[in-house]
Write an enzyme that holds these catalytic residues in place. Structure first.
Site, PDB file in Angstrom:
ATOM      1  N   LYS A 134       0.700  -1.352   0.061  1.00  0.00           N
ATOM      2  CA  LYS A 134      -0.084   0.052   0.097  1.00  0.00           C
ATOM      3  C   LYS A 134       0.966   1.235   0.117  1.00  0.00           C
ATOM      4  O   LYS A 134       2.242   1.068   0.437  1.00  0.00           O
ATOM      5  CB  LYS A 134      -0.913   0.061   1.245  1.00  0.00           C
ATOM      6  CG  LYS A 134      -2.168  -0.952   1.216  1.00  0.00           C
ATOM      7  CD  LYS A 134      -2.694  -0.680   2.684  1.00  0.00           C
ATOM      8  CE  LYS A 134      -3.880  -1.661   2.984  1.00  0.00           C
ATOM      9  NZ  LYS A 134      -4.960  -1.442   2.066  1.00  0.00           N
TER      10      LYS A 134
ATOM     11  N   ARG B 151     -10.021 -11.446   3.471  1.00  0.00           N
ATOM     12  CA  ARG B 151     -10.897 -12.534   2.788  1.00  0.00           C
ATOM     13  C   ARG B 151     -10.395 -13.907   2.962  1.00  0.00           C
ATOM     14  O   ARG B 151     -10.876 -15.014   3.318  1.00  0.00           O
ATOM     15  CB  ARG B 151     -11.511 -12.190   1.582  1.00  0.00           C
ATOM     16  CG  ARG B 151     -10.667 -12.082   0.616  1.00  0.00           C
ATOM     17  CD  ARG B 151     -10.980 -11.601  -0.713  1.00  0.00           C
ATOM     18  NE  ARG B 151     -10.963 -10.103  -0.595  1.00  0.00           N
ATOM     19  CZ  ARG B 151     -11.373  -9.325  -1.647  1.00  0.00           C
ATOM     20  NH1 ARG B 151     -11.925  -9.601  -2.744  1.00  0.00           N
ATOM     21  NH2 ARG B 151     -11.382  -7.962  -1.579  1.00  0.00           N
TER      22      ARG B 151
HETATM   23  N1  BES Z   1      -7.608  -3.486   4.982  1.00  0.00           N
HETATM   24  C1  BES Z   1      -8.042  -3.113   3.897  1.00  0.00           C
HETATM   25  C2  BES Z   1      -9.295  -2.454   3.660  1.00  0.00           C
HETATM   26  C3  BES Z   1      -9.509  -1.022   4.476  1.00  0.00           C
HETATM   27  C4  BES Z   1      -9.453   0.189   3.582  1.00  0.00           C
HETATM   28  C5  BES Z   1      -9.697  -0.960   5.492  1.00  0.00           C
HETATM   29  C6  BES Z   1      -9.390   1.100   3.903  1.00  0.00           C
HETATM   30  C7  BES Z   1      -9.714   0.333   6.285  1.00  0.00           C
HETATM   31  C8  BES Z   1      -9.775   1.354   5.381  1.00  0.00           C
HETATM   32  C9  BES Z   1      -8.146  -4.389   2.882  1.00  0.00           C
HETATM   33  O1  BES Z   1      -7.337  -5.323   3.457  1.00  0.00           O
HETATM   34  C10 BES Z   1      -7.838  -4.070   1.559  1.00  0.00           C
HETATM   35  O2  BES Z   1      -6.544  -3.641   1.258  1.00  0.00           O
HETATM   36  N2  BES Z   1      -8.491  -4.269   0.529  1.00  0.00           N
HETATM   37  C11 BES Z   1      -8.138  -4.037  -0.843  1.00  0.00           C
HETATM   38  C12 BES Z   1      -9.010  -5.006  -1.578  1.00  0.00           C
HETATM   39  C13 BES Z   1      -8.517  -5.133  -3.262  1.00  0.00           C
HETATM   40  C14 BES Z   1      -7.069  -5.464  -3.311  1.00  0.00           C
HETATM   41  C15 BES Z   1      -9.336  -6.090  -4.039  1.00  0.00           C
HETATM   42  C16 BES Z   1      -9.024  -2.718  -1.204  1.00  0.00           C
HETATM   43  O3  BES Z   1      -9.982  -2.215  -0.686  1.00  0.00           O
HETATM   44  O4  BES Z   1      -8.346  -1.918  -1.853  1.00  0.00           O
HETATM   45 ZN    ZN Z   2      -5.305  -5.360   2.411  1.00  0.00          ZN
END
Ligand code: BES
Ligand code: ZN
Ligand code: ZN
Length: 479
Positions: free
Chosen positions: A258, A333
């Site tokens: 990220k 997930r």
């Molecule tokens: N932990 C994050 C989601 C999140 C985003 C939580 C903002 C709190 C605030 C999750 O694990 C994630 O990174 N999800 C990705 C999924 C994608 C790669 C399909 C996302 O939402 O970008």
């Molecule tokens: Zn994530």
């Protein structure tokens, strides 16, 4: 936090909040004429619904609840008034406040006290230099005779539990890794009286929890899988309720790293679902609710370590199915899937998971509510939505159409761990539902779990979202 107590008398000169439908001065309030006249003017010609007076250090607040709002809306406004009052009292260095309720609704006093107590939360455990900034307010007195002792006790438990969840979310990963999170749950179990079993890495390997293990590959700390069970002697539900919470103690995104600003920098919050599950069990056990509930929290951090899973890896999950892991940032997930599969052995009445799962949920509705979806029946869903309205932890229900299932198909494995560019929260929910065979509600709390700025009584940082919602849900079962 503040403690809410009953008081039968109002001490002369104490700080006061008066809730009334219409302002009428009473000798019992111990107000001088000038103050009483000022309030009469402000609420009368001034048509003000909220008046603050600082009388040489004595604070008096008058609230006239909005008669145009429905009961949930008016309770929420009172909670928010509670935050304004809490901030003013602390600025004034007040220690106590008494609430007088001259309206017929006892819920008015309770909502106000709840707002004050939740707003009084601080996370200063790592800031010794802030000693002088510690809130002075410690007790909120309720003089309303009609309020039952049990309601006051429940409210104290609920505020305490919400603040416990906030504390866990606010702790960074160098303080709270997966094992420490499990220790915190053990301590909740001891304090409130429920069973806690923590599966270590060896047990998790024995159980072949491939989803949880693969997210842990890049980490130096072992994963944990915590099983909590509250089963009182008497309980109303034939089959247990299962709560599942995402326990990613830190989400770097793994090799699909990220960016830092406004993204990775708040990812200590990625175990907020797990925190809410632990704190909910704490609350229902402390309040001795007659309900059988199981809580499951798979936990690990997600890092790009040497052996970290690489986009394209194929993982065999606990249920034997295979997943093509195309994005290591869609890790939540993976760990939840194994927990949802594990839940099958309880033959649950309903399983609810809470997870900071997708940025798409935040993009869709912001921080003002919870994205929900699932396969539960209408009655169960309706009940949870009603709890959402009462606690203002509102549910925005997303569609769960079959077409979304198609988007998770992989050419070389049973499923992919990401869908297409659209409907990201729903495809994530669809992925999870594949691991269930019971009524199921998925709550994506990515928006409301963590705030970068305070929103009234919802504190900056961890909010403890989910705890008040679920406590209300269990407290109203069978009603
Ligand atoms: N932990 C994050 C989601 C999140 C985003 C939580 C903002 C709190 C605030 C999750 O694990 C994630 O990174 N999800 C990705 C999924 C994608 C790669 C399909 C996302 O939402 O970008
Ligand atoms: Zn994530
Ligand atoms: Zn995550």
């Amino acid at each position: 936090m503040g403690t809410i107590k009953r008081s039968s008398t109002i001490t002369k000169g104490s700080d006061l909040v008066i809730i009334c439908d219409k302002w009428k001065d009473k000798p019992g309030y111990f107000l001088d004429h000038t103050t009483a006249n000022y309030i009469a003017k402000e609420t009368g010609e001034g048509e003000k619904k909220f008046v603050t007076v600082n009388n040489l250090g004595r604070m008096i607040f008058v609230i006239i609840p909005d008669s145009k709002k429905d009961s949930n809306g008016s309770s929420e406004l009172l909670r928010r008034n509670g935050c304004t009052i809490c901030d003013a009292l602390n600025a004034n260095k007040s220690k106590n406040v008494s609430i007088i309720n001259d309206t017929l609704k006892i819920s008015n006093s309770l909502a106000l006290a709840e707002g004050i107590a939740l707003a009084n939360y601080q996370f200063l455990r790592h800031k010794p230099s802030a000693k002088k900034n510690i809130n002075t307010l410690s007790t909120i007195f309720l003089s309303d005779k009609k309020i039952r002792d049990n309601s006051i006790e429940q409210l104290n438990i609920l505020v305490d539990a919400t603040c416990k969840a906030r504390d866990l979310v606010n702790e960074p990963v160098n303080v709270l890794n997966a094992e420490k999170l499990a220790d915190a749950f053990k301590s909740f179990g001891k304090q409130a009286g429920f069973k806690v079993e923590v599966l270590n890495k060896a047990r998790i390997e024995q159980l072949k929890m491939g989803g949880l293990l693969c997210v842990n590959w890049g980490s130096v700390d072992p994963p944990t899988f915590t099983i909590m069970e509250y089963k009182p002697k008497k309980y109303k539900n034939k089959k247990p309720y299962v709560l599942v919470g995402k326990g990613v103690v830190y989400d770097t995104g793994g090799l699909s790293l990220k960016p830092t600003p406004n993204s990775m920098d708040m990812m200590k919050c990625d175990m907020a679902g797990g925190a809410a599950v632990g704190a909910t069990l704490y609350a229902i056990a402390k309040a001795k609710l007659n309900v059988h509930v199981i809580g499951l929290v798979p936990a690990t951090d997600n890092r790009p370590g040497f052996n970290a899973f690489a986009p394209g890896d194929i993982i065999t999950m606990m249920d034997g199915s295979t997943v093509e892991m195309l994005n290591s940032d869609a890790e939540g997930r993976m760990i939840l899937a194994d927990a949802l599969h594990y839940a099958k052995k309880y033959n649950p009445e309903l399983t609810i998971d809470l997870a900071t799962l997708t940025g798409a949920a935040v993009a869709a509705i912001g921080t003002f509510g919870i994205v929900s979806m699932g396969t539960a029946n209408e009655k169960q869903t309706h009940r949870l939505k009603e709890s959402g309205l009462r606690t203002h932890e509102r549910l925005a229900e997303f569609p769960f159409w079959d077409e979304y299932d198609e988007l998770m198909k992989s050419d070389i494995a049973d499923m992919k761990n990401i869908g297409g560019p659209y409907g990201g929260s729903i495809t994530a929910g669809k992925f999870l539902a594949k691991f269930t065979n019971y009524p199921y509600i998925h709550l994506d709390i990515a928006g409301p779990a963590f705030l970068t700025a305070k929103d009234s009584y919802r504190s900056k940082g961890g909010t403890g979202v989910g705890v008040r919602l679920l406590f209300d849900f269990f407290n109203n079962l069978g009603k």
